[in-house]
Design a protein around this motif. Structure first.
Motif: not given
Length: 174
Positions: A16-22
């Motif tokens: 699964a693609a990692e959610a972009p972290s802000i």
């Protein structure tokens, strides 16, 4: 007859693609927030308040005091305090027993004791702090001061409106 050939297992699912972290670099300067509310009603009967028996000065009313406050603590050595107050008298008051000033009749808008000012006001608003590396604290703004028996300087809590003072108070705690 031959048994059916076993099926090959399905290929593994793609990762699964990692959610972009802000990145959050904001840190609130507020340590805690406290809210308060008080509501007080008091029935009063005024009889002969000018000490003239012939005047027939008897009246009754209900005094109301409502206070809402907000305290913001930024650090154990720094906080702010804000308190709004609404003080009014309800009923058939003719004149204030304190100053003899006419009081607006019921239904005439702000039914407030004329001798005590506006109905809604800022009762307290101050900043309190302790100077770093010292035993010196300060309180700056509008605040209640209570000294001795409150004969000269005091908040007079028995009054519907009460008193607050504008100023700077410093304290040295050794």
């Amino acid at each position: 007859e031959k048994p059916p050939a076993p099926a090959d297992p399905p290929p593994p699912a793609p990762p699964a693609a990692e959610a972009p972290s802000i990145p959050l670099h904001f840190k609130s300067p507020v340590k805690e927030v406290n809210l308060g509310l008080s509501l007080r009603h008091r029935y009063e009967v005024w009889r002969n308040y000018d000490l003239n028996d012939r005047a027939g000065d008897t009246d009754d009313l209900v005094n109301q005091q409502a206070r809402c406050n907000l305290e913001v603590v930024a650090h154990e050595r720094l906080k702010g305090f804000l308190q709004v107050q609404d003080a009014r008298s309800w009923g058939n008051a003719g004149a204030s027993p304190v100053a003899g000033v006419p009081v607006p009749a019921a239904g005439a808008g702000n039914n407030t004791l004329a001798s005590q000012g506006a109905a809604t006001d800022l009762h307290q608003a101050y900043v309190w702090g302790v100077l770093p590396e010292t035993p010196l604290s300060f309180q700056l703004g509008r605040q209640e001061w209570v000294y001795a028996q409150q004969k000269v300087i005091g908040a007079v809590g028995w009054s519907t409106v009460g008193r607050a003072f504008d100023g700077l108070r410093a304290r040295y705690d050794d």
